[in-house]
Scaffold this motif. Structure first.
Motif, PDB file in Angstrom:
ATOM      1  N   ARG A 480      10.418   3.773   0.055  1.00  0.00           N
ATOM      2  CA  ARG A 480       9.213   2.891  -0.158  1.00  0.00           C
ATOM      3  C   ARG A 480       9.194   2.134   1.281  1.00  0.00           C
ATOM      4  O   ARG A 480       7.816   1.833   1.386  1.00  0.00           O
ATOM      5  CB  ARG A 480       9.667   1.780  -1.383  1.00  0.00           C
ATOM      6  N   ARG A 481      10.104   1.730   1.898  1.00  0.00           N
ATOM      7  CA  ARG A 481       9.894   0.998   2.840  1.00  0.00           C
ATOM      8  C   ARG A 481       9.099   1.799   4.192  1.00  0.00           C
ATOM      9  O   ARG A 481       8.384   1.226   4.706  1.00  0.00           O
ATOM     10  CB  ARG A 481      11.323   0.488   3.510  1.00  0.00           C
ATOM     11  N   LEU A 482       9.544   3.074   4.193  1.00  0.00           N
ATOM     12  CA  LEU A 482       8.755   4.132   5.058  1.00  0.00           C
ATOM     13  C   LEU A 482       7.401   4.322   4.770  1.00  0.00           C
ATOM     14  O   LEU A 482       6.626   4.590   5.580  1.00  0.00           O
ATOM     15  CB  LEU A 482       9.732   5.303   5.333  1.00  0.00           C
ATOM     16  N   GLN A 483       7.282   4.214   3.544  1.00  0.00           N
ATOM     17  CA  GLN A 483       5.743   4.332   3.158  1.00  0.00           C
ATOM     18  C   GLN A 483       5.067   3.324   3.744  1.00  0.00           C
ATOM     19  O   GLN A 483       3.530   3.552   4.139  1.00  0.00           O
ATOM     20  CB  GLN A 483       5.727   4.090   1.455  1.00  0.00           C
ATOM     21  N   LYS A 484       5.333   1.871   3.976  1.00  0.00           N
ATOM     22  CA  LYS A 484       4.417   1.039   4.620  1.00  0.00           C
ATOM     23  C   LYS A 484       3.780   1.643   5.902  1.00  0.00           C
ATOM     24  O   LYS A 484       2.766   1.113   6.252  1.00  0.00           O
ATOM     25  CB  LYS A 484       5.410  -0.266   4.804  1.00  0.00           C
ATOM     26  N   MET A 485       4.571   2.200   6.703  1.00  0.00           N
ATOM     27  CA  MET A 485       4.211   2.686   8.099  1.00  0.00           C
ATOM     28  C   MET A 485       3.123   3.576   7.767  1.00  0.00           C
ATOM     29  O   MET A 485       1.971   3.250   8.636  1.00  0.00           O
ATOM     30  CB  MET A 485       5.607   3.153   8.763  1.00  0.00           C
ATOM     31  N   GLU A 486       3.033   4.318   7.083  1.00  0.00           N
ATOM     32  CA  GLU A 486       1.865   5.174   6.711  1.00  0.00           C
ATOM     33  C   GLU A 486       0.796   4.519   6.495  1.00  0.00           C
ATOM     34  O   GLU A 486      -0.414   4.680   6.793  1.00  0.00           O
ATOM     35  CB  GLU A 486       2.364   6.305   5.706  1.00  0.00           C
ATOM     36  N   ALA A 487       0.861   3.432   5.630  1.00  0.00           N
ATOM     37  CA  ALA A 487      -0.263   2.715   5.141  1.00  0.00           C
ATOM     38  C   ALA A 487      -0.682   1.810   6.132  1.00  0.00           C
ATOM     39  O   ALA A 487      -2.024   1.579   6.205  1.00  0.00           O
ATOM     40  CB  ALA A 487       0.155   1.766   4.007  1.00  0.00           C
ATOM     41  N   ILE A 488       0.054   1.272   7.059  1.00  0.00           N
ATOM     42  CA  ILE A 488      -0.191   0.298   8.154  1.00  0.00           C
ATOM     43  C   ILE A 488      -1.044   1.274   9.099  1.00  0.00           C
ATOM     44  O   ILE A 488      -1.981   0.936   9.571  1.00  0.00           O
ATOM     45  CB  ILE A 488       1.016  -0.263   9.012  1.00  0.00           C
ATOM     46  N   ARG A 489      -0.753   2.523   9.204  1.00  0.00           N
ATOM     47  CA  ARG A 489      -1.411   3.318  10.335  1.00  0.00           C
ATOM     48  C   ARG A 489      -2.504   3.674   9.919  1.00  0.00           C
ATOM     49  O   ARG A 489      -3.708   3.576  10.649  1.00  0.00           O
ATOM     50  CB  ARG A 489      -0.674   4.688  10.510  1.00  0.00           C
ATOM     51  N   ASP A 490      -2.815   3.833   8.569  1.00  0.00           N
ATOM     52  CA  ASP A 490      -4.204   4.301   7.883  1.00  0.00           C
ATOM     53  C   ASP A 490      -4.994   2.972   8.001  1.00  0.00           C
ATOM     54  O   ASP A 490      -6.367   3.020   8.242  1.00  0.00           O
ATOM     55  CB  ASP A 490      -3.953   4.383   6.329  1.00  0.00           C
ATOM     56  N   ASP A 491      -4.334   1.715   7.726  1.00  0.00           N
ATOM     57  CA  ASP A 491      -5.214   0.527   7.944  1.00  0.00           C
ATOM     58  C   ASP A 491      -5.713   0.163   9.211  1.00  0.00           C
ATOM     59  O   ASP A 491      -6.991  -0.056   9.501  1.00  0.00           O
ATOM     60  CB  ASP A 491      -4.052  -0.634   7.546  1.00  0.00           C
ATOM     61  N   LEU A 492      -4.977   0.435  10.282  1.00  0.00           N
ATOM     62  CA  LEU A 492      -5.084   0.166  11.690  1.00  0.00           C
ATOM     63  C   LEU A 492      -6.258   1.257  12.136  1.00  0.00           C
ATOM     64  O   LEU A 492      -7.378   1.163  12.888  1.00  0.00           O
ATOM     65  CB  LEU A 492      -4.144   0.404  12.663  1.00  0.00           C
ATOM     66  N   ASP A 493      -6.105   2.515  11.430  1.00  0.00           N
ATOM     67  CA  ASP A 493      -7.205   3.488  11.829  1.00  0.00           C
ATOM     68  C   ASP A 493      -8.422   3.217  11.143  1.00  0.00           C
ATOM     69  O   ASP A 493      -9.619   3.152  12.054  1.00  0.00           O
ATOM     70  CB  ASP A 493      -6.606   4.890  11.624  1.00  0.00           C
TER      71      ASP A 493
END
Length: 629
Positions: A480-493
């Motif tokens: 779950r914590r690592l999932q944030k990193m994927e979501a943040i990258r999608d958000d920034l992109d």
């Protein structure tokens, strides 16, 4: 770009007023309608030791320091420890003159204080070098001018008066600046010194080819450093708590926040060390404030354990890391980009953090604001990584750039009504670290909210916060914590990717850099293209999570790519090869780690060594070819 421009260097000893004088000179040029950029070089001493500031002025925006300079005002070092040539550190009294000659351009101007430096103090080959390089040398007893109207310390004002007279710069800009900043008892003698020095120029035989550029600003301008921009971005994004311990060059941001936070009802605390600083910021954030802390080098190393705590407890936090030359204490006042891997990976276990590296004043402001937005939206630490170069250099920016609305919002935080509807354990505890949530972001409550009680532990824990070593829970929480990193990258992109593209989209060759070297590389690209080279640049600011899509697209589009960075171990190139290993054979490096930032000409020569497969001959930087070459 070395055409119609002024690069004025004022040199003296720490304590001689070099910084304040250079700032007023910069402001005067700005008010005269010019675009300005400064570069500071100073020792790790309170008083004494050779220091200088360069002020570059043009009729168009300036992104970088130039190649060398064309006007020197040498005050000598009035605080020299041992003004003797055979002294261990050499004759410090004369260094503000002797150590600045190698970078002075042909046809340049030298103004030196003959009241402190007489002819016997000059290097034996000074006259020969001056003649060979067509330097125009003006010895002036600045000390005597200052003493006649006030005190010896005012000799820097006399030097400004001589400079203005030789260059034809209107004195009214300086007079107005002094009137605005000095009480009458200091202003009047300084004005007399300034005017007397300026009048003496009329009696001097001065002839040179340096022309002061001319320009008018269409919009209101402000003069800011990266430190100013970081502090103002934090304030505009609602930061109301900071804790820290002074350490160069982070101290500038900390000092600005200490000055301004009380005006906004905020709290600033200077504590005993960096461990306490980061821990206090975590506590303030846990209690419901937007909080930040920061340090430099070894101070940031002490923050490793609290940083890991913030990651495990998912406490929003913004940290500022102002890199300087290491190892250990290193060179505290010199720039370097050797902390990249430290910032990316320090602390225990697998990191869950965001790292931005702004390239200029504008990015320092916007990316600091974005760091708070991401930290409080995703419950994760966010780090703004910059360096001594960006920290202290001043540059003019359109004032309207900062006309942005403030944002006090705490991000992904529940109201009491929402908490009442949220999942709770049978014991009544709020499931702050709930499994299987969108984007990995569990609901957050603030202490004191009804129904929001939970445990915050540095140990692995259940959804309610109780310590747990259950394998299934461990995997669920880590994923779950690592999932944030994927979501943040999608958000920034999708919304605010921070990469900067510069040059012809279809160019054959590329240059990549990150952080504060971007403006220098952009100027180098301009020169290379003017010389017929087919080249473009990618400046990377999103370092974690890494902008794989942006960088992959750029590297696929070029045949070869030079990576420019200020360290010796190719850390940014290494990060790129870690994330996109298949492009390793395309990447070569240009490295600089002598305590000075790149000059555009060094990047130009490094690029030409790359594509021409020739020897890179400068001693100030090092070329590292691609793997297998």
């Amino acid at each position: 770009m070395s055409g119609n421009e002024l690069i004025w260097r004022i040199a003296g000893g720490s304590g001689d007023g070099i910084d304040s004088t250079s700032q007023n000179f910069t402001k005067a040029l700005l008010r005269a309608g010019l675009h300005v950029f400064t570069h500071r070089h100073y020792p790790s001493r309170i008083r004494g030791g050779h220091t200088y500031v360069e002020v570059r002025a043009r009729d168009q925006p300036v992104k970088s320091r130039g190649d060398g300079y064309n006007v020197l005002l040498s005050l000598g070092d009035s605080f020299a420890r041992n003004p003797q040539e055979e002294a261990y550190y050499g004759d410090e009294e004369t260094k503000p003159l002797t150590e600045n000659l190698d970078e002075l351009r042909e046809g340049g101007i030298i103004i030196y204080d003959s009241g402190l430096l007489d002819e016997d103090d000059l290097p034996a080959d000074f006259e020969e070098r001056a003649e060979a390089n067509d330097w125009h040398v003006y010895p002036v007893d600045l000390r005597a001018i200052a003493k006649e109207h006030g005190r010896e310390v005012m000799r820097n004002t006399a030097g400004v008066g001589i400079t203005a007279g030789i260059l034809g710069l209107d004195l009214s800009y300086f007079e107005n600046l002094m009137r605005e900043s000095m009480p009458d008892e200091i202003f009047e003698p300084n004005l007399a010194v300034l005017e007397d020095a300026h009048e003496q120029v009329a009696e001097m035989d001065h002839d040179h080819d340096i022309e002061l550029p001319e320009n008018e600003h269409e919009n209101e301008q402000v003069l800011l450093s990266g430190s100013n921009a970081i502090a103002y971005g934090a304030l505009d994004e609602g930061c109301r708590f900071i804790a820290g311990y002074p350490m160069t060059p982070w101290t500038e941001v900390f000092t600005l926040m200490n000055k301004h936070l009380p005006k906004f009802g905020g709290v600033a605390e200077q504590v005993e060390d960096e461990i306490a600083a980061a821990a206090l910021a975590i506590g303030a954030s846990h209690a419901g404030a937007k909080a930040m802390s920061g340090s430099s080098g070894g101070g940031f190393a002490l923050m490793s354990e609290p940083l890991g705590l913030a990651e495990m407890t998912e406490t929003p936090l913004v940290l500022i890391e102002a890199a300087r030359a290491g190892l250990s204490t290193g060179m505290p006042t010199k720039p370097e980009q050797g902390d990249l891997e430290h910032v990316l990976y320090t602390s225990q276990g697998d990191s869950n953090r965001v790292v931005f590296a702004p390239a200029n004043v504008e990015e320092a402001y916007t990316q600091t604001r974005k760091a708070f937005e991401i930290a409080y939206g995703y419950h994760i630490p966010a780090i703004v990584l910059y360096d001594q170069k960006l920290s202290g250099e001043l540059r003019n920016v359109d004032a309207e750039f900062f006309d942005e609305e403030p944002n006090p919002d705490l991000g992904a935080t529940l109201t009491e009504d929402e908490i009442a509807e949220a999942a709770h354990h049978a014991s009544g505890k709020f499931q702050r670290f709930k499994h299987n949530v969108e984007d990995g972001v569990s609901p957050r409550s603030i202490p004191g909210q009804k129904g929001g009680r939970f445990l915050a532990s540095g140990n692995e824990h259940t959804p309610e916060g109780h310590i747990s070593e259950d394998p299934k829970n461990r995997v669920a929480q880590m994923n779950r914590r690592l999932q944030k990193m994927e979501a943040i990258r999608d958000d920034l992109d999708a919304n605010s990717s921070h990469q900067t593209y510069y040059g012809d989209e279809d160019a054959t060759y590329g240059i990549m850099t990150y952080g504060s070297q971007q403006g220098t590389v952009e100027e180098a690209v301009d020169r290379l293209r003017a010389n017929g080279h087919d080249v473009k640049m990618l400046g990377v600011s999103d370092l974690m999570p890494y902008p794989e899509t942006d960088v992959r697209s750029f590297l696929e589009s070029v045949d070869e790519c030079l990576v420019v960075e200020m360290n010796t171990t190719e850390q940014f190139r290494g990060l790129t090869q870690k994330e996109l290993g298949e492009f390793g054979p395309k990447l070569s490096s240009l490295l600089k780690y002598n305590g000075n930032p790149f000059e555009p000409a060094e990047v130009v020569e490094g690029f030409e060594a790359t594509i021409d497969d020739t020897e890179f001959e400068r001693e100030t930087a090092r070329f590292q070819p691609a793997a297998g070459d």
